[in-house]
Write a protein that holds these residues in place. Structure first.
Motif, PDB file in Angstrom:
ATOM      1  N   ALA A   1     -70.731  10.651 -49.611  1.00 58.65           N
ATOM      2  CA  ALA A   1     -71.850  10.420 -50.622  1.00 58.65           C
ATOM      3  C   ALA A   1     -72.609   9.294 -50.225  1.00 58.65           C
ATOM      4  O   ALA A   1     -71.658   8.127 -49.855  1.00 58.65           O
ATOM      5  CB  ALA A   1     -72.032  10.702 -52.472  1.00 58.65           C
ATOM      6  N   ALA A   2     -73.680   9.249 -50.094  1.00 54.39           N
ATOM      7  CA  ALA A   2     -74.165   7.474 -49.432  1.00 54.39           C
ATOM      8  C   ALA A   2     -73.969   6.636 -50.196  1.00 54.39           C
ATOM      9  O   ALA A   2     -74.173   6.860 -51.770  1.00 54.39           O
ATOM     10  CB  ALA A   2     -75.606   7.990 -48.745  1.00 54.39           C
ATOM     11  N   ARG A   3     -73.439   5.906 -49.738  1.00 52.38           N
ATOM     12  CA  ARG A   3     -73.274   4.647 -50.814  1.00 52.38           C
ATOM     13  C   ARG A   3     -75.305   3.793 -51.669  1.00 52.38           C
ATOM     14  O   ARG A   3     -75.985   3.578 -50.254  1.00 52.38           O
ATOM     15  CB  ARG A   3     -72.954   2.980 -50.551  1.00 52.38           C
ATOM     16  CG  ARG A   3     -71.236   3.473 -50.522  1.00 52.38           C
ATOM     17  CD  ARG A   3     -70.663   3.551 -51.278  1.00 52.38           C
ATOM     18  NE  ARG A   3     -70.802   2.311 -52.612  1.00 52.38           N
ATOM     19  CZ  ARG A   3     -70.348   1.295 -53.011  1.00 52.38           C
ATOM     20  NH1 ARG A   3     -68.893   1.611 -52.120  1.00 52.38           N
ATOM     21  NH2 ARG A   3     -70.001   0.601 -53.495  1.00 52.38           N
ATOM     22  N   ALA A   4     -75.827   3.408 -52.739  1.00 54.28           N
ATOM     23  CA  ALA A   4     -77.249   2.295 -52.940  1.00 54.28           C
ATOM     24  C   ALA A   4     -77.173   1.304 -52.420  1.00 54.28           C
ATOM     25  O   ALA A   4     -76.568   0.355 -53.602  1.00 54.28           O
ATOM     26  CB  ALA A   4     -77.347   3.231 -53.643  1.00 54.28           C
ATOM     27  N   TYR A   5     -77.713   1.213 -51.495  1.00 53.00           N
ATOM     28  CA  TYR A   5     -77.682  -0.740 -51.841  1.00 53.00           C
ATOM     29  C   TYR A   5     -79.164  -1.046 -51.547  1.00 53.00           C
ATOM     30  O   TYR A   5     -80.062  -0.119 -50.801  1.00 53.00           O
ATOM     31  CB  TYR A   5     -77.186  -1.487 -49.876  1.00 53.00           C
ATOM     32  CG  TYR A   5     -75.222  -1.078 -50.258  1.00 53.00           C
ATOM     33  CD1 TYR A   5     -75.054  -1.596 -51.436  1.00 53.00           C
ATOM     34  CD2 TYR A   5     -75.079  -0.425 -49.475  1.00 53.00           C
ATOM     35  CE1 TYR A   5     -73.642  -1.013 -51.255  1.00 53.00           C
ATOM     36  CE2 TYR A   5     -73.596   0.215 -48.971  1.00 53.00           C
ATOM     37  CZ  TYR A   5     -72.853  -0.591 -50.271  1.00 53.00           C
ATOM     38  OH  TYR A   5     -71.738  -0.007 -50.221  1.00 53.00           O
TER      39      TYR A   5
ATOM     40  N   SER B   1     -69.814 -14.206 -49.971  1.00 50.12           N
ATOM     41  CA  SER B   1     -68.288 -14.225 -50.367  1.00 50.12           C
ATOM     42  C   SER B   1     -69.792 -13.751 -51.873  1.00 50.12           C
ATOM     43  O   SER B   1     -69.252 -13.264 -52.557  1.00 50.12           O
ATOM     44  CB  SER B   1     -69.096 -15.611 -51.039  1.00 50.12           C
ATOM     45  OG  SER B   1     -69.751 -15.912 -51.543  1.00 50.12           O
ATOM     46  N   GLN B   2     -71.145 -13.315 -51.804  1.00 51.41           N
ATOM     47  CA  GLN B   2     -71.551 -12.159 -52.505  1.00 51.41           C
ATOM     48  C   GLN B   2     -71.617 -10.429 -52.707  1.00 51.41           C
ATOM     49  O   GLN B   2     -71.835  -9.975 -52.710  1.00 51.41           O
ATOM     50  CB  GLN B   2     -73.439 -12.283 -52.627  1.00 51.41           C
ATOM     51  CG  GLN B   2     -73.282 -14.298 -52.679  1.00 51.41           C
ATOM     52  CD  GLN B   2     -75.143 -14.520 -52.191  1.00 51.41           C
ATOM     53  OE1 GLN B   2     -75.080 -13.852 -51.332  1.00 51.41           O
ATOM     54  NE2 GLN B   2     -74.889 -14.769 -53.051  1.00 51.41           N
ATOM     55  N   MET B   3     -71.015  -9.935 -50.848  1.00 49.94           N
ATOM     56  CA  MET B   3     -70.458  -9.098 -51.320  1.00 49.94           C
ATOM     57  C   MET B   3     -68.968  -8.658 -51.510  1.00 49.94           C
ATOM     58  O   MET B   3     -68.163  -9.482 -51.191  1.00 49.94           O
ATOM     59  CB  MET B   3     -70.478  -8.811 -49.720  1.00 49.94           C
ATOM     60  CG  MET B   3     -71.733  -9.411 -48.667  1.00 49.94           C
ATOM     61  SD  MET B   3     -72.755  -8.235 -49.386  1.00 49.94           S
ATOM     62  CE  MET B   3     -74.498  -9.690 -48.689  1.00 49.94           C
ATOM     63  N   ARG B   4     -68.691  -7.137 -51.474  1.00 44.62           N
ATOM     64  CA  ARG B   4     -68.179  -6.232 -52.302  1.00 44.62           C
ATOM     65  C   ARG B   4     -67.205  -5.983 -51.390  1.00 44.62           C
ATOM     66  O   ARG B   4     -65.923  -5.175 -51.932  1.00 44.62           O
ATOM     67  CB  ARG B   4     -68.443  -5.856 -53.454  1.00 44.62           C
ATOM     68  CG  ARG B   4     -68.401  -6.562 -54.194  1.00 44.62           C
ATOM     69  CD  ARG B   4     -68.973  -5.614 -55.700  1.00 44.62           C
ATOM     70  NE  ARG B   4     -70.506  -5.216 -55.472  1.00 44.62           N
ATOM     71  CZ  ARG B   4     -71.645  -4.892 -55.974  1.00 44.62           C
ATOM     72  NH1 ARG B   4     -71.137  -5.114 -57.057  1.00 44.62           N
ATOM     73  NH2 ARG B   4     -72.158  -4.169 -55.018  1.00 44.62           N
ATOM     74  N   SER B   5     -67.732  -5.511 -49.833  1.00 47.39           N
ATOM     75  CA  SER B   5     -66.902  -4.904 -49.371  1.00 47.39           C
ATOM     76  C   SER B   5     -67.897  -4.903 -47.737  1.00 47.39           C
ATOM     77  O   SER B   5     -68.444  -5.272 -47.625  1.00 47.39           O
ATOM     78  CB  SER B   5     -67.164  -3.175 -49.499  1.00 47.39           C
ATOM     79  OG  SER B   5     -68.619  -2.646 -49.323  1.00 47.39           O
ATOM     80  N   CYS B   6     -66.981  -4.694 -46.691  1.00 43.14           N
ATOM     81  CA  CYS B   6     -67.228  -4.271 -45.491  1.00 43.14           C
ATOM     82  C   CYS B   6     -68.571  -3.245 -45.136  1.00 43.14           C
ATOM     83  O   CYS B   6     -69.844  -3.985 -44.391  1.00 43.14           O
ATOM     84  CB  CYS B   6     -66.374  -3.772 -44.504  1.00 43.14           C
ATOM     85  SG  CYS B   6     -66.895  -4.064 -42.898  1.00 43.14           S
ATOM     86  N   GLU B   7     -68.671  -2.786 -45.581  1.00 39.95           N
ATOM     87  CA  GLU B   7     -70.104  -1.720 -45.727  1.00 39.95           C
ATOM     88  C   GLU B   7     -71.107  -2.162 -46.485  1.00 39.95           C
ATOM     89  O   GLU B   7     -72.429  -2.124 -45.761  1.00 39.95           O
ATOM     90  CB  GLU B   7     -69.300  -0.453 -46.839  1.00 39.95           C
ATOM     91  CG  GLU B   7     -71.040   0.401 -46.218  1.00 39.95           C
ATOM     92  CD  GLU B   7     -70.463   2.592 -47.228  1.00 39.95           C
ATOM     93  OE1 GLU B   7     -71.013   1.988 -48.285  1.00 39.95           O
ATOM     94  OE2 GLU B   7     -69.482   2.478 -46.650  1.00 39.95           O
ATOM     95  N   GLU B   8     -70.981  -2.942 -47.297  1.00 37.95           N
ATOM     96  CA  GLU B   8     -71.951  -3.092 -48.181  1.00 37.95           C
ATOM     97  C   GLU B   8     -72.367  -4.565 -47.308  1.00 37.95           C
ATOM     98  O   GLU B   8     -74.033  -4.988 -47.003  1.00 37.95           O
ATOM     99  CB  GLU B   8     -71.674  -3.770 -49.028  1.00 37.95           C
ATOM    100  CG  GLU B   8     -72.823  -4.676 -50.175  1.00 37.95           C
ATOM    101  CD  GLU B   8     -72.265  -4.505 -51.621  1.00 37.95           C
ATOM    102  OE1 GLU B   8     -73.223  -4.925 -52.686  1.00 37.95           O
ATOM    103  OE2 GLU B   8     -71.006  -5.339 -51.796  1.00 37.95           O
ATOM    104  N   ALA B   9     -71.605  -5.312 -46.237  1.00 37.57           N
ATOM    105  CA  ALA B   9     -71.958  -5.986 -45.812  1.00 37.57           C
ATOM    106  C   ALA B   9     -72.989  -5.987 -44.495  1.00 37.57           C
ATOM    107  O   ALA B   9     -73.407  -6.356 -43.988  1.00 37.57           O
ATOM    108  CB  ALA B   9     -71.104  -7.255 -45.581  1.00 37.57           C
ATOM    109  N   THR B  10     -72.451  -5.096 -44.161  1.00 40.41           N
ATOM    110  CA  THR B  10     -72.413  -4.367 -42.560  1.00 40.41           C
ATOM    111  C   THR B  10     -74.614  -3.836 -43.036  1.00 40.41           C
ATOM    112  O   THR B  10     -75.094  -4.042 -41.922  1.00 40.41           O
ATOM    113  CB  THR B  10     -72.009  -3.317 -42.134  1.00 40.41           C
ATOM    114  OG1 THR B  10     -70.873  -3.465 -41.513  1.00 40.41           O
ATOM    115  CG2 THR B  10     -72.807  -2.683 -41.406  1.00 40.41           C
TER     116      THR B  10
END
Length: 97
Positions: free
Chosen positions: A49-53, A62-71
């Motif tokens: 499933a694709a993540r929703a950002y 410091s505001q990110m929760r994962s590497c995927e989100e930061a990328t």
């Protein structure tokens, strides 16, 4: 009077076609909805499933929760400060080791 009417018509056309945001879209925000896992009947494999950002103003690791989100934020959102050595990998000390 004729010139005023022409100027108003041109102004209305500019506002309608260039300045008015599209219905259902917010300016400066990109949202990718999460999809459910779908299977490919030809191979039998299931896609994750694709993540929703969305670009919501966060710019630091410091505001990110994962590497995927930061990328996602580094590639799609302007003004991020998550890639100190400019190698394309964000948050190397926190998330993306």
């Amino acid at each position: 009077m004729k010139n005023l009417l022409i100027a108003l018509m041109i102004g209305a056309a500019v506002w309608h076609f260039y300045l008015k945001p599209d219905a259902g879209q917010r300016a400066g925000s990109t949202v990718y909805p999460a999809s459910t896992a779908s299977s490919n009947t030809a191979t039998g494999f299931t896609k994750p499933a694709a993540r929703a950002y969305s670009c919501d103003g966060r710019t630091h690791c410091s505001q990110m929760r994962s590497c995927e989100e930061a990328t996602y934020f580094l590639r799609n959102c302007p003004g991020t400060t998550m890639d100190g050595d400019m190698d394309g990998v964000p948050c190397e000390q926190q998330h993306c080791r």
